[in-house]
Motif scaffolding. Structure first.
Motif, PDB file in Angstrom:
ATOM      1  N   PHE A 167      12.991  27.555  22.070  1.00 28.91           N
ATOM      2  CA  PHE A 167      11.744  27.653  22.827  1.00 28.91           C
ATOM      3  C   PHE A 167      10.694  26.676  22.314  1.00 28.91           C
ATOM      4  CE2 PHE A 167       7.714  29.686  24.065  1.00 28.91           C
ATOM      5  CZ  PHE A 167       7.957  29.902  25.405  1.00 28.91           C
ATOM      6  N   TRP A 168      10.687  26.419  20.988  1.00 28.73           N
ATOM      7  CA  TRP A 168       9.673  25.535  20.418  1.00 28.73           C
ATOM      8  C   TRP A 168      10.235  24.176  20.018  1.00 28.73           C
ATOM      9  CZ3 TRP A 168       5.128  27.155  21.542  1.00 28.73           C
ATOM     10  CH2 TRP A 168       4.867  28.520  21.619  1.00 28.73           C
ATOM     11  N   ASN A 169      11.510  23.913  20.307  1.00 27.01           N
ATOM     12  CA  ASN A 169      12.119  22.642  19.939  1.00 27.01           C
ATOM     13  C   ASN A 169      11.486  21.516  20.759  1.00 27.01           C
ATOM     14  OD1 ASN A 169      14.255  20.412  20.134  1.00 27.01           O
ATOM     15  ND2 ASN A 169      15.113  21.763  18.574  1.00 27.01           N
ATOM     16  N   SER A 170      10.864  20.547  20.084  1.00 30.81           N
ATOM     17  CA  SER A 170      10.067  19.564  20.820  1.00 30.81           C
ATOM     18  C   SER A 170      10.101  18.208  20.129  1.00 30.81           C
ATOM     19  CB  SER A 170       8.612  20.047  20.934  1.00 30.81           C
ATOM     20  OG  SER A 170       8.055  20.259  19.643  1.00 30.81           O
ATOM     21  N   ALA A 171       9.611  17.211  20.839  1.00 32.82           N
ATOM     22  CA  ALA A 171       9.496  15.846  20.315  1.00 32.82           C
ATOM     23  C   ALA A 171       8.282  15.186  20.932  1.00 32.82           C
ATOM     24  CB  ALA A 171      10.761  15.040  20.623  1.00 32.82           C
ATOM     25  N   SER A 172       7.666  14.289  20.141  1.00 32.60           N
ATOM     26  CA  SER A 172       6.481  13.546  20.592  1.00 32.60           C
ATOM     27  C   SER A 172       6.860  12.078  20.760  1.00 32.60           C
ATOM     28  CB  SER A 172       5.348  13.688  19.571  1.00 32.60           C
ATOM     29  OG  SER A 172       5.025  15.044  19.356  1.00 32.60           O
ATOM     30  N   PHE A 173       6.532  11.514  21.906  1.00 39.34           N
ATOM     31  CA  PHE A 173       6.867  10.133  22.232  1.00 39.34           C
ATOM     32  C   PHE A 173       5.605   9.282  22.097  1.00 39.34           C
ATOM     33  CE2 PHE A 173       9.848  12.917  24.253  1.00 39.34           C
ATOM     34  CZ  PHE A 173      11.076  12.288  24.083  1.00 39.34           C
ATOM     35  N   ASP A 174       5.672   8.295  21.177  1.00 36.62           N
ATOM     36  CA  ASP A 174       4.476   7.558  20.793  1.00 36.62           C
ATOM     37  C   ASP A 174       4.219   6.326  21.639  1.00 36.62           C
ATOM     38  OD1 ASP A 174       4.248   9.439  18.802  1.00 36.62           O
ATOM     39  OD2 ASP A 174       5.209   8.193  17.272  1.00 36.62           O
ATOM     40  N   ILE A 177       7.496  16.654  24.862  1.00 34.48           N
ATOM     41  CA  ILE A 177       8.454  17.386  25.685  1.00 34.48           C
ATOM     42  C   ILE A 177       9.028  18.497  24.816  1.00 34.48           C
ATOM     43  CG2 ILE A 177      10.662  17.289  26.912  1.00 34.48           C
ATOM     44  CD1 ILE A 177      10.000  14.465  27.753  1.00 34.48           C
ATOM     45  N   ARG A 178       9.133  19.684  25.392  1.00 35.96           N
ATOM     46  CA  ARG A 178       9.570  20.847  24.618  1.00 35.96           C
ATOM     47  C   ARG A 178      10.559  21.691  25.414  1.00 35.96           C
ATOM     48  NH1 ARG A 178       7.569  26.080  24.379  1.00 35.96           N
ATOM     49  NH2 ARG A 178       5.689  25.625  25.569  1.00 35.96           N
ATOM     50  N   SER A 179      11.484  22.322  24.686  1.00 39.00           N
ATOM     51  CA  SER A 179      12.432  23.284  25.252  1.00 39.00           C
ATOM     52  C   SER A 179      13.176  22.681  26.448  1.00 39.00           C
ATOM     53  CB  SER A 179      11.709  24.574  25.679  1.00 39.00           C
ATOM     54  OG  SER A 179      12.631  25.571  26.039  1.00 39.00           O
ATOM     55  N   LEU A 180      13.791  21.521  26.212  1.00 41.85           N
ATOM     56  CA  LEU A 180      14.551  20.848  27.265  1.00 41.85           C
ATOM     57  C   LEU A 180      15.937  21.486  27.372  1.00 41.85           C
ATOM     58  CD1 LEU A 180      15.053  18.606  29.323  1.00 41.85           C
ATOM     59  CD2 LEU A 180      15.629  17.085  27.420  1.00 41.85           C
ATOM     60  N   THR A 217      20.310  24.070  25.391  1.00 41.33           N
ATOM     61  CA  THR A 217      19.141  23.379  24.863  1.00 41.33           C
ATOM     62  C   THR A 217      19.549  22.103  24.135  1.00 41.33           C
ATOM     63  OG1 THR A 217      17.999  25.483  24.599  1.00 41.33           O
ATOM     64  CG2 THR A 217      17.125  23.608  23.394  1.00 41.33           C
ATOM     65  N   LEU A 218      18.868  21.011  24.438  1.00 42.38           N
ATOM     66  CA  LEU A 218      19.067  19.773  23.690  1.00 42.38           C
ATOM     67  C   LEU A 218      18.168  19.803  22.451  1.00 42.38           C
ATOM     68  CD1 LEU A 218      19.215  17.000  26.437  1.00 42.38           C
ATOM     69  CD2 LEU A 218      21.047  18.376  25.487  1.00 42.38           C
ATOM     70  N   ASP A 219      18.739  19.475  21.301  1.00 42.09           N
ATOM     71  CA  ASP A 219      17.985  19.496  20.049  1.00 42.09           C
ATOM     72  C   ASP A 219      17.161  18.215  19.936  1.00 42.09           C
ATOM     73  OD1 ASP A 219      16.982  19.832  17.519  1.00 42.09           O
ATOM     74  OD2 ASP A 219      18.858  20.602  16.681  1.00 42.09           O
ATOM     75  N   LEU A 220      15.954  18.256  20.480  1.00 37.50           N
ATOM     76  CA  LEU A 220      15.083  17.085  20.472  1.00 37.50           C
ATOM     77  C   LEU A 220      14.640  16.747  19.052  1.00 37.50           C
ATOM     78  CD1 LEU A 220      12.819  17.992  23.534  1.00 37.50           C
ATOM     79  CD2 LEU A 220      14.825  16.521  23.530  1.00 37.50           C
ATOM     80  N   GLU A 221      14.375  17.770  18.251  1.00 35.77           N
ATOM     81  CA  GLU A 221      13.862  17.523  16.906  1.00 35.77           C
ATOM     82  C   GLU A 221      14.899  16.828  16.033  1.00 35.77           C
ATOM     83  OE1 GLU A 221      12.403  21.198  15.404  1.00 35.77           O
ATOM     84  OE2 GLU A 221      10.732  21.301  16.827  1.00 35.77           O
ATOM     85  N   PRO A 240       9.520  14.342  15.543  1.00 38.45           N
ATOM     86  CA  PRO A 240       9.957  15.717  15.811  1.00 38.45           C
ATOM     87  C   PRO A 240       8.769  16.673  15.826  1.00 38.45           C
ATOM     88  CG  PRO A 240      10.437  15.106  13.542  1.00 38.45           C
ATOM     89  CD  PRO A 240       9.933  13.863  14.202  1.00 38.45           C
ATOM     90  N   GLY A 241       8.823  17.654  16.711  1.00 39.70           N
ATOM     91  CA  GLY A 241       7.768  18.649  16.796  1.00 39.70           C
ATOM     92  C   GLY A 241       6.584  18.161  17.598  1.00 39.70           C
TER      93      GLY A 241
END
Length: 1260
Positions: free
Chosen positions: A743-750, A884-887, A893-897, A908-909
């Protein structure tokens, strides 16, 4: 073959059997030879030709003979070009061109095939009726590989569309190779026999393969019986193929030894169908045409020697049956009555999926009227209509829209009318009178022509869509070839010499047990009671975890959870404990204490735990969780866990991996230790577990098992309770899991060029993608996956538009959702897309869901082959800036982190959840960020709970009070840093917000009293007459301002809500959310040096007005709830102290619920939980000087205290005496059996503690 029950199928079979040790034909041979170029001229035929130089013989690819290709006389959709390959061939590809050097070319066409030159079948791509895309000019070649290939002698090309500036023109080539096979013709009474050779060994790998074609819907194709009662049967029932296997391993058939599978549909269409049964050990593949089912079989089946009996012909007969397809509701077939008889007579067979439609219409001569034969709700209805008379109706049959062939016979002779369906004569209509019935000469089958043709034909329920065959009028069979050539009758929108019916429910594309139903052109899924929704029952209606439910604002309770979303696992019921940390609780059948005796290694005890969910569901839940644990308690008396001499485990447990585990509570795997061994506090320091001390008294090893890969516990085995006085007991707690990693697995795209890549997304027939995003950018691509031509893309098209684009071979489509507010507001937004065979959809947040229906009979397979790009594109352009979170793709679920940790420019996060979820924190709760997620800080709220929504209420008994002291000594306040310090000292309080709820039946009552060191105060009271009064005294030298609410008696036992908001001299008051008043104070505008807040009785002398003093002496009896003065919550400080607070509780104050009400005097019957004074003191100070005193009350209080002390002494004495008697009685009856293991064990443990020399203290 007497063992075979039922009729043997009247069919043609191409038989072959293989051993998998041989190479199966078709896997390694070349089958791409051109087949048309060498054919003689006579092998080409067509519906018509424009001229002799445009004949079908000139339709060879890349040839310029004649006019350079075939063109028909008239360009319409009833033209065709046919090729006779001379014998059955395997066709693997086709190629087309337009007419040489002309403007004549075909842009789309159908491909038909046949073994006999009639009864054509349409070639389908992806199980979907779809025309091939043709040419865009006259000379380029368009080539198509046929997968699967065609095995046929005749091919027919039917142009659908052509160059609008020219006419139909074609040159063609087909590619393939010769196809030869043994053929057998069975007449329904004959059979082939395989005789089993007992000396041969059954191979490990087997194949049974055959092809068959038939017009019969029922019959046995293959049956085999073994020596042990095992048998295998391949049987056709109602046009569907059934495989029945009984392994013979059990005397009575059970579900584990019986296999009954069904594949295929409409297999009685007189076309070849392939069957393949493959066995590798116990694994079996059952394939019919292109549909496969895999299963695990128990028994074996073997090949046998070939023999035959009965009328068997090793050649292929071709029964002639020419069907006609009514393609649309506008289709019709008009035929003349050429019987010449003085009657109306017609017979035919039909098959359809539609519930309604016209089958036959005929006008009557002499008798003005008409006969209508039509389907209505799957029933056949015959209607005789005569003007001026009531219509005569006959109803016959039921469920005739089942796709099977049904025969109809209509007869109207003289004045009698009758109809028969499938040989069953329906009740005839009553005599029609003296009139004779004659047809006017025309029969309309399937529908009516346009009114412009002058026909009186009518179709009240619309036209018929389906197939008909064996049409006869007046006993004479209709020649449909003559109809096709235009020499007999007329028609519209028909496909003659072909039945184009298809079973859209086979295979069933309704997921998760959805019930499939269909019409001629579409299928529908009924998702009732499946737990899923959507066009194909793909999307779960339940959340995937308790964490997801919590962040929808739900409170603790039982919920259905679907751990894999749209995946194959079913939802199941569990309990969600919504605290600050969300806990998932899954129960099992072993929660009670279980005692074990008389076991040894040769006779072990095994306790099995069965959970409310399957092991697959449990595994999915555990995998999603951040942490899982189970508490295991092992009680022992002379029962060891490990044999110290050789280290052999004497007890162990088994987890989901089905491996033996010998570590206990809190220990890491592979270590034979218990919690006390890790902490170094076992009762015997030479052992790592208390039970291994092997003492003749009860002890236990208790701890938490928290290694996720081994949970849950499924079994415990105990072997050491066989010695004298040896016994054990165990208790396993529920499976507890907290959090949701996905639910909280996320990534930040810079940057716009940054992205994450994953393996290709496989969602060929059904796909869903969901995720959260937040951004400040105006556009960017969230996700993209490409194929050769197919693709999917989800993007932020503009600040207010999210777009889903895709192509599955029917051309690109777009679905967009537009929002009235901007999506780039740096708050979380939820996106969900779904694409299936019926539609595509896009939903963003709670905005209206947008859908795009799939094209009728279009391509359905989404074929992707590139990497999946997240946050960007393959071109590294138009990338997404943000989080993007909880893809999730199809519930996974894809492990973005994890991927972000090894990807540059992606972090990550993602922080900043409070901007979106802060609104969930209610009643003054503050949202606080966490590394993963957030929480609601209820410190300054009068409420508690995960969202500060659980009110804190208390029942006040007579004379009780809660006093919150802001500062005992005014002078100390200057140096205080506590929350209370902000209310006094040198500060002037010019505003405050007060909220609370109450319920009482007593008057007068003091609800709330705020005092200051300067004799200023605020009191909220209920006067003797039941009025609610708010009294402000902000100047010691003036009388208080009084606000009186006299609209009703407020001491009515109902729950009332009060809000007081003061801004300097202006006070806003709201009662029960509907009565509002604003007043201006005359006594002052500032509250100086607040001293205390009192709920209930005022215990010390105060200089207050008489009404307040009277109410203060009486106090409050009833329920107070959610009391808050600005950021101070006195009830919360008293009932739920998180740190030392200056609060004093006096008298009987118990936590309660003000909402619950029972009986007339609700305030005296609260549902309570016992509350102990957290202040540690009970203050019995003298009452106020002006309070009403009563000597009898004082005497009664003294008597009550004396009685209470005597009762306590008596209870202690009785307890000691009972312990001694219980000990003696237990010693005398220790060997007797008991019914309640837990009660007896607790009793023995209590006795053991009672006689221990170290346990002789009693707590009062």
């Amino acid at each position: 073959m007497g063992s075979v029950t039922g009729a043997v199928l009247k069919t043609l079979l191409l038989l072959s059997t293989h051993n998998w040790n041989r190479v199966e034909a078709g896997n390694s041979y070349d089958c791409d030879d051109p087949l048309v170029s060498a054919l003689p001229q006579a092998s080409f035929s067509s519906s018509s030709e424009l001229s002799s130089s445009h004949g079908p013989g000139f339709a060879r690819l890349n040839r310029r003979d004649g006019a350079g290709g075939w063109s028909p006389l008239v360009s319409n959709k009833y033209q065709w070009l046919q090729i006779d390959l001379g014998e059955r061939m395997e066709v693997t590809a086709v190629a087309t061109q337009g007419g040489y050097g002309s403007s004549n070319w075909v842009t789309s066409y159908l491909l038909m095939f046949s073994d006999s030159g009639w009864n054509w079948k349409q070639y389908r791509q992806e199980d979907s009726i779809w025309g091939f895309s043709g040419n865009a000019n006259a000379d380029s070649v368009v080539y198509y590989r046929l997968q699967p290939s065609i095995k046929a002698r005749f091919l027919r090309f039917l142009p659908l569309e052509w160059n609008p500036k020219g006419r139909i023109g074609m040159r063609i080539e087909v590619f393939g190779c010769a196809y030869r096979s043994e053929v057998v013709d069975l007449d329904g009474k004959s059979s082939l026999l395989y005789r089993f050779d007992q000396k041969s060994l059954s191979p490990i790998k087997d194949i049974i393969s055959l092809k068959f074609k038939t017009m019969q819907s029922d019959g046995i194709l293959l049956h085999r019986e073994g020596p042990n009662g095992d048998h295998i049967t391949l049987q056709l029932r109602r046009g569907r193929l059934f495989l029945l296997i009984n392994s013979g391993e059990a005397k009575l058939p059970t579900t584990s030894t019986l296999v009954n599978l069904t594949l295929g549909s409409l297999l009685d269409d007189q076309h070849w169908h392939s069957v393949l049964i493959q066995r590798l050990g116990k694994q079996v593949n059952f394939t019919v045409d292109e549909h496969r089912h895999h299963f695990h079989a128990q028994g074996e089946f073997n090949f046998m020697n070939l023999d035959y009996e009965g009328n068997v012909s090793f050649s292929c007969s071709q029964p002639q049956s020419m069907p006609v397809t009514f393609l649309s509701s506008r289709s019709y077939l008009a035929l003349p009555d050429f019987s010449g008889e003085e009657e109306v007579s017609a017979t035919f067979q039909f098959r359809t999926w539609n519930k309604a439609g016209l089958l036959l219409f005929s006008e009557l001569q002499l008798v003005s009227g008409s006969i209508l034969l039509f389907l209505s709700d799957g029933k056949l209805k015959l209607n005789l209509y005569q003007p001026g008379k009531l219509p005569s109706d006959i109803t016959a049959g039921v469920g005739l829209n089942d796709g099977q062939w049904h025969s109809v016979s209509l007869s109207a002779k003289k004045n009698h009318l009758s109809v028969a369906v499938d040989g069953q004569l329906a009740s005839a209509a009553p005599p029609l009178g003296p009139e004779q019935i004659y047809s006017d000469g025309t029969y309309y089958f399937g529908g009516c022509p346009d009114k412009s043709f002058g026909s009186k034909c009518k179709s009240p329920l619309g036209g018929f869509q389906g197939c008909m065959r064996l049409i006869s009028i007046g006993g004479r069979v209709v020649d449909l070839i003559s109809v096709q050539q235009g020499s007999l009758g007329n028609f519209s929108d028909l496909q003659i010499d072909s039945c184009g019916i298809s079973d859209r429910c086979s295979p069933n594309y309704c997921e998760h047990g959805g019930e499939c139903s269909q019409s001629w052109s579409a299928f529908h899924c009924n998702c009732t009671n499946t737990g899923y929704r959507g066009a194909t029952c793909h999307n779960s209606i339940y959340e995937q975890s308790c964490e997801a439910y919590k962040h929808r604002g739900n409170t603790s309770g039982f919920y259905y959870v679907d751990s894999d979303g749209s995946g194959p696992l079913e939802p199941f019921l569990l309990y969600c404990n919504m605290t600050e940390t969300t806990w998932t609780i899954i129960q099992h059948n072993g929660s009670d204490l279980t005692r074990v005796r008389n076991t040894n290694p040769e006779n072990p005890y095994a306790g099995v735990f069965e959970y409310v969910a399957s092991m697959e569901q449990l595994q999915a839940t555990i995998d999603r969780a951040e942490h899982c644990e189970q508490e295991f308690t092992y009680y022992c008396k002379k029962s060891r866990l490990v044999n110290k001499q050789d280290g052999t485990p004497l007890s162990w447990w088994v987890g989901r991996t089905n491996e033996t585990q010998t570590y206990w509570g809190g220990s890491l795997p592979d270590l034979q230790k218990c919690t006390c061994g890790l902490e170094g506090n076992c009762i015997d320091s030479q052992y790592y577990c208390n039970c291994d001390a092997d003492r003749n008294e009860w002890t236990n090893d208790t701890g938490l098992l928290s290694y996720k890969e081994h949970l849950p516990v499924t079994k415990i085995v105990i072997t050491d309770t066989g010695r004298l006085h040896s016994e054990a007991a165990y208790k396993l707690g529920p499976l507890l899991c907290r959090g949701d990693r996905s639910f909280w697995n996320s990534a930040s795209f810079d940057t716009e060029a940054s992205y994450l890549h994953f393996p290709t997304f496989h969602g060929e027939l059904s796909a869903d993608v969901s995720f959260f995003f937040k951004t400040t950018a105006s556009s960017g691509v969230f996700l993209e996956n490409l194929g050769i031509t197919d693709f999917i893309r989800i993007e932020l098209r503009s600040p207010t538009v999210v777009t889903f684009s895709f192509d599955v071979g029917n051309g690109p489509f777009e679905i967009s959702v537009q929002s009235p507010t901007h999506f780039n507001d740096n708050q979380w937004h939820h996106v969900r897309i779904e694409r299936n065979m019926k539609e595509a959809s896009l939903q963003v947040d709670q905005l209206t869901r947008k859908t795009q229906p799939a094209p009728a009979d279009g391509h359905v397979l989404l074929q992707l082959n590139s990497q999946l790009f997240v946050g960007g594109t393959a071109t590294r352009q138009r990338g997404f800036l943000g989080c993007i979170r909880s893809l999730q793709l199809n519930g996974m679920t894809l492990d973005l982190e994890e991927r972000a940790q090894v990807t540059p420019e992606v972090q990550p996060g993602c922080r900043g959840h409070c901007s979106s979820y802060g609104k969930l924190c209610r009643n003054g709760g503050k949202c606080r960020e966490r590394p993963i997620g957030f929480f609601c800080d209820c410190t300054f709220s009068a409420y508690t709970g995960p969202f500060c929504s659980n009110e804190i209420s208390a029942y006040f008994g007579s004379g009780s009070s809660v006093i919150y002291n802001f500062q005992e000594n005014y002078l100390l306040s200057k140096n205080s840093s506590s929350h209370a310090a902000s209310f006094h000292g040198d500060m002037k309080l010019s505003r405050e917000m007060i909220k609370f709820s109450f319920r009482t039946t007593r008057t007068p009552s003091l609800l709330l009293f705020v005092s200051s060191f300067y004799k200023e105060y605020l009191s909220v009271i209920i006067a003797k007459n039941g009025d609610l009064q708010i009294r402000y005294k902000l100047n010691r030298y003036q009388e208080p301002d009084v606000v009186n609410f006299d609209f009703k008696n407020m001491a009515d036992g109902q729950l009332h809500h009060v809000v007081i908001n003061r801004e300097e001299g202006v006070v806003f008051i709201e009662i029960d959310n509907n009565t509002r008043r604003q007043v201006h104070l005359s006594s002052g505008t500032e509250f100086s040096a607040v001293k205390s807040l009192v709920l209930g009785r005022i215990l010390e002398h105060s200089d207050v007005d008489q009404e307040t003093a009277l109410a203060g002496a009486q106090g409050f009896t009833g329920c107070l709830s959610a009391v808050q003065l600005s950021h101070v919550a006195p009830l919360k400080a008293a009932l739920h102290p998180s740190h030392p607070d200056p609060v004093t509780v006096t008298g009987h104050v118990t936590e309660s619920s003000c909402v619950a009400q029972s009986g007339n005097d609700a305030t005296s019957r609260e549902r309570t939980h016992l509350f102990a004074d957290h202040s540690g003191t009970i203050d019995d100070k003298e009452p106020l000087a002006n309070a009403i005193k009563s000597d009898s009350a004082v005497i009664g209080g003294l008597i009550a205290v004396v009685i209470f002390i005597l009762l306590c002494i008596t209870a202690i004495a009785v307890r000691i005496y009972q312990q001694k008697r219980l000990y003696k009685r237990s010693e005398a009856k220790r060997s007797e059996n008991v019914d309640s293991a837990e009660a007896v064990l607790k009793s023995e443990l209590n006795i053991q503690n009672a006689v221990s020399e170290n346990q002789k203290e009693y707590f009062f």
